[in-house]
Design a protein around this motif. Structure first.
Motif, PDB file in Angstrom:
ATOM      1  N   SER A 154      39.029  33.823  52.365  1.00  0.00           N
ATOM      2  CA  SER A 154      38.256  33.962  51.132  1.00  0.00           C
ATOM      3  C   SER A 154      38.454  32.733  50.271  1.00  0.00           C
ATOM      4  O   SER A 154      39.589  32.342  50.007  1.00  0.00           O
ATOM      5  CB  SER A 154      38.734  35.204  50.368  1.00  0.00           C
ATOM      6  OG  SER A 154      38.223  35.197  49.059  1.00  0.00           O
ATOM      7  N   THR A 155      37.354  32.097  49.828  1.00  0.00           N
ATOM      8  CA  THR A 155      37.508  30.961  48.915  1.00  0.00           C
ATOM      9  C   THR A 155      37.344  31.393  47.458  1.00  0.00           C
ATOM     10  O   THR A 155      37.980  30.838  46.571  1.00  0.00           O
ATOM     11  CB  THR A 155      36.512  29.834  49.243  1.00  0.00           C
ATOM     12  OG1 THR A 155      35.236  30.417  49.505  1.00  0.00           O
ATOM     13  CG2 THR A 155      36.936  29.057  50.473  1.00  0.00           C
ATOM     14  N   ILE A 156      36.504  32.409  47.236  1.00  0.00           N
ATOM     15  CA  ILE A 156      36.339  32.917  45.873  1.00  0.00           C
ATOM     16  C   ILE A 156      37.287  34.079  45.676  1.00  0.00           C
ATOM     17  O   ILE A 156      37.063  35.177  46.188  1.00  0.00           O
ATOM     18  CB  ILE A 156      34.882  33.366  45.611  1.00  0.00           C
ATOM     19  CG1 ILE A 156      33.926  32.186  45.842  1.00  0.00           C
ATOM     20  CG2 ILE A 156      34.729  33.919  44.201  1.00  0.00           C
ATOM     21  CD1 ILE A 156      32.454  32.546  45.694  1.00  0.00           C
ATOM     22  N   ALA A 159      43.750  43.780  32.821  1.00  0.00           N
ATOM     23  CA  ALA A 159      45.088  44.074  32.278  1.00  0.00           C
ATOM     24  C   ALA A 159      44.985  45.053  31.113  1.00  0.00           C
ATOM     25  O   ALA A 159      44.175  44.867  30.202  1.00  0.00           O
ATOM     26  CB  ALA A 159      45.768  42.782  31.846  1.00  0.00           C
ATOM     27  N   GLY A 160      45.779  46.106  31.150  1.00  0.00           N
ATOM     28  CA  GLY A 160      45.835  47.052  30.045  1.00  0.00           C
ATOM     29  C   GLY A 160      44.745  48.102  30.021  1.00  0.00           C
ATOM     30  O   GLY A 160      44.743  48.977  29.154  1.00  0.00           O
ATOM     31  N   ALA A 161      43.802  48.048  30.958  1.00  0.00           N
ATOM     32  CA  ALA A 161      42.699  49.019  30.990  1.00  0.00           C
ATOM     33  C   ALA A 161      42.982  50.107  32.038  1.00  0.00           C
ATOM     34  O   ALA A 161      43.773  49.900  32.954  1.00  0.00           O
ATOM     35  CB  ALA A 161      41.394  48.300  31.312  1.00  0.00           C
ATOM     36  N   PRO A 162      42.324  51.287  31.898  1.00  0.00           N
ATOM     37  CA  PRO A 162      42.533  52.352  32.891  1.00  0.00           C
ATOM     38  C   PRO A 162      41.771  52.062  34.182  1.00  0.00           C
ATOM     39  O   PRO A 162      40.786  52.712  34.497  1.00  0.00           O
ATOM     40  CB  PRO A 162      42.007  53.601  32.171  1.00  0.00           C
ATOM     41  CG  PRO A 162      40.997  53.086  31.200  1.00  0.00           C
ATOM     42  CD  PRO A 162      41.477  51.722  30.774  1.00  0.00           C
ATOM     43  N   VAL A 163      42.258  51.064  34.916  1.00  0.00           N
ATOM     44  CA  VAL A 163      41.607  50.599  36.142  1.00  0.00           C
ATOM     45  C   VAL A 163      42.560  50.833  37.311  1.00  0.00           C
ATOM     46  O   VAL A 163      43.710  50.412  37.267  1.00  0.00           O
ATOM     47  CB  VAL A 163      41.267  49.096  36.024  1.00  0.00           C
ATOM     48  CG1 VAL A 163      40.904  48.509  37.382  1.00  0.00           C
ATOM     49  CG2 VAL A 163      40.142  48.893  35.034  1.00  0.00           C
ATOM     50  N   ASP A 164      42.086  51.504  38.364  1.00  0.00           N
ATOM     51  CA  ASP A 164      42.919  51.731  39.550  1.00  0.00           C
ATOM     52  C   ASP A 164      42.333  51.079  40.796  1.00  0.00           C
ATOM     53  O   ASP A 164      42.811  51.326  41.909  1.00  0.00           O
ATOM     54  CB  ASP A 164      43.161  53.225  39.777  1.00  0.00           C
ATOM     55  CG  ASP A 164      41.880  53.997  40.080  1.00  0.00           C
ATOM     56  OD1 ASP A 164      40.841  53.371  40.357  1.00  0.00           O
ATOM     57  OD2 ASP A 164      41.916  55.236  40.048  1.00  0.00           O
ATOM     58  N   ALA A 165      41.320  50.226  40.619  1.00  0.00           N
ATOM     59  CA  ALA A 165      40.728  49.515  41.759  1.00  0.00           C
ATOM     60  C   ALA A 165      40.000  48.292  41.228  1.00  0.00           C
ATOM     61  O   ALA A 165      39.195  48.418  40.298  1.00  0.00           O
ATOM     62  CB  ALA A 165      39.750  50.412  42.517  1.00  0.00           C
ATOM     63  N   VAL A 166      40.295  47.115  41.808  1.00  0.00           N
ATOM     64  CA  VAL A 166      39.670  45.874  41.329  1.00  0.00           C
ATOM     65  C   VAL A 166      39.229  45.037  42.521  1.00  0.00           C
ATOM     66  O   VAL A 166      39.938  44.947  43.522  1.00  0.00           O
ATOM     67  CB  VAL A 166      40.647  45.072  40.438  1.00  0.00           C
ATOM     68  CG1 VAL A 166      41.783  44.458  41.238  1.00  0.00           C
ATOM     69  CG2 VAL A 166      39.902  43.974  39.666  1.00  0.00           C
ATOM     70  N   ILE A 167      38.046  44.443  42.401  1.00  0.00           N
ATOM     71  CA  ILE A 167      37.566  43.475  43.391  1.00  0.00           C
ATOM     72  C   ILE A 167      38.157  42.122  43.020  1.00  0.00           C
ATOM     73  O   ILE A 167      37.879  41.603  41.938  1.00  0.00           O
ATOM     74  CB  ILE A 167      36.026  43.399  43.378  1.00  0.00           C
ATOM     75  CG1 ILE A 167      35.431  44.777  43.719  1.00  0.00           C
ATOM     76  CG2 ILE A 167      35.532  42.334  44.356  1.00  0.00           C
ATOM     77  CD1 ILE A 167      33.929  44.865  43.483  1.00  0.00           C
ATOM     78  N   PHE A 168      38.997  41.578  43.909  1.00  0.00           N
ATOM     79  CA  PHE A 168      39.711  40.328  43.558  1.00  0.00           C
ATOM     80  C   PHE A 168      39.357  39.166  44.479  1.00  0.00           C
ATOM     81  O   PHE A 168      39.825  38.041  44.249  1.00  0.00           O
ATOM     82  CB  PHE A 168      41.226  40.568  43.563  1.00  0.00           C
ATOM     83  CG  PHE A 168      41.798  40.813  44.932  1.00  0.00           C
ATOM     84  CD1 PHE A 168      41.835  42.084  45.472  1.00  0.00           C
ATOM     85  CD2 PHE A 168      42.304  39.762  45.691  1.00  0.00           C
ATOM     86  CE1 PHE A 168      42.346  42.318  46.742  1.00  0.00           C
ATOM     87  CE2 PHE A 168      42.827  39.981  46.962  1.00  0.00           C
ATOM     88  CZ  PHE A 168      42.837  41.268  47.487  1.00  0.00           C
ATOM     89  N   ALA A 169      38.538  39.403  45.516  1.00  0.00           N
ATOM     90  CA  ALA A 169      38.177  38.326  46.442  1.00  0.00           C
ATOM     91  C   ALA A 169      36.848  38.639  47.113  1.00  0.00           C
ATOM     92  O   ALA A 169      36.552  39.798  47.409  1.00  0.00           O
ATOM     93  CB  ALA A 169      39.257  38.140  47.509  1.00  0.00           C
ATOM     94  N   ILE A 170      36.034  37.589  47.347  1.00  0.00           N
ATOM     95  CA  ILE A 170      34.817  37.714  48.158  1.00  0.00           C
ATOM     96  C   ILE A 170      35.147  37.141  49.524  1.00  0.00           C
ATOM     97  O   ILE A 170      35.677  36.030  49.630  1.00  0.00           O
ATOM     98  CB  ILE A 170      33.641  36.952  47.511  1.00  0.00           C
ATOM     99  CG1 ILE A 170      33.309  37.562  46.135  1.00  0.00           C
ATOM    100  CG2 ILE A 170      32.414  36.975  48.425  1.00  0.00           C
ATOM    101  CD1 ILE A 170      32.265  36.785  45.340  1.00  0.00           C
ATOM    102  N   LEU A 171      34.871  37.905  50.563  1.00  0.00           N
ATOM    103  CA  LEU A 171      35.268  37.480  51.904  1.00  0.00           C
ATOM    104  C   LEU A 171      34.293  36.457  52.494  1.00  0.00           C
ATOM    105  O   LEU A 171      33.070  36.628  52.420  1.00  0.00           O
ATOM    106  CB  LEU A 171      35.349  38.690  52.832  1.00  0.00           C
ATOM    107  CG  LEU A 171      36.588  39.576  52.601  1.00  0.00           C
ATOM    108  CD1 LEU A 171      36.444  40.911  53.304  1.00  0.00           C
ATOM    109  CD2 LEU A 171      37.852  38.864  53.071  1.00  0.00           C
TER     110      LEU A 171
END
Lengths: 96, 96, 96, 96, 96
Positions: free
Chosen positions: A12-14, B70-82
């Motif tokens: 992954s680059t992004i 950060a600090g929000a009621p979040v239990d799943a985050v998209i952190f990378a595009i494959l």
């Protein structure tokens, strides 16, 4: 922690900056007899694991308790390469 | 972390203040061969992912380890595009 | 985060002090097409959701990242009321 | 917390420093009648449990709330050896 | 949080110090109609629940957000005794 086998890798680059330079490996959970089960998932590598190796994966917030993953959005980390497993009185796996 | 595909989005005007301005995307987990499985769920977007893209999702408290969550009621985050996935010695996915 | 429908409420007089005054709602997970699945569970309400509404629920430690739930033994919180859902190129839900 | 039986152990020389000297045991979840179910997994041992013993395992971040596991990538810890279990009005397990 | 019924208790003399004096109860998840499902597990008791009572259990790190469980390896805590449940427009449970 889960017994798992490294079966590949994700490129992954992004991605978020906190994971630049991290190695993201694809793993599949494994039984004590080294049979794979369940859907593969992605784990950060904290110890230099290679494809095909049987490893231990820590999930959840435990995934961020290594020098390489602290502070990053990581919910699974490879923290050990297995040498052997003993279960039910026999050696079920030995690294070749 | 889970391999997932962005399949849509959720719109909400009544929500906690910490998520004002956040993009909430609907994702479905995917196999290494890009086949969807399981029930779709909602993940916060930390990297500008678009519908149809294959991404990585971090679950649990990992979901709050990005600047946007950060600090929000979040239990799943998209952190990378494959870009691509390699598994069992072959390329199972390549971004077109 | 899970798409869920509020289907009822739980009443308890003997409970930990940190949850006095909190509204505990019964929710069921829902698909993007608003069909319920799985066993219902209980979530704290951080936004004034009403019975029958489709909402978003954050699970795990995320459940304590609202003003009303911080510091309490809460593992699920309703943090948004859904207006609409778009999936696979169509509107699958719109609040009536 | 899960009722589990210790069925073996995992040996690893290449692992994160925070787990040097830790004992990593293989456990299987068990019913109140001491019947095993599910796939075995690995838990850190915080109390000196032995193979064959019925124990309690705490999962997730709870796994790091012992002196031996604090700060390590541990998501499951054995924190108690069971003497007996009572369920549905009868003794379902007693340590021999 | 899960609706659960207290069905028994676990006795252990060898356990981590942080749980000395804690009451460890065996619970089974329950539907809104008070039917049990899934494998029983163990939860710390923060409110003096008795066998047979329908309660609410908070799982994960939420389990340590009570005075009695803070700092201990606890991943499930009973934090409320249920008086009644309303679901789908009817009273599905009322404490007798």
């Amino acid at each position: 922690m889960r017994i798992a086998r490294v079966i590949g890798s994700a490129v992954s680059t992004i991605k978020v900056d906190s994971l630049r330079g991290s190695k993201l490996l694809i793993v599949s959970n494994a039984t004590v007899d080294d049979e794979l089960y369940g859907e593969p998932y992605v784990a950060a590598d904290a110890i230099g694991a290679g494809e095909g190796e049987l490893v231990l994966v820590a999930e959840g917030s435990a995934g961020r308790h290594t020098d390489l993953t602290a502070g990053a959005p990581v919910d699974a980390v490879i923290f050990a390469i297995l040498d052997s497993l003993e279960a039910d009185g026999r050696t079920t796996f030995r690294k070749s």
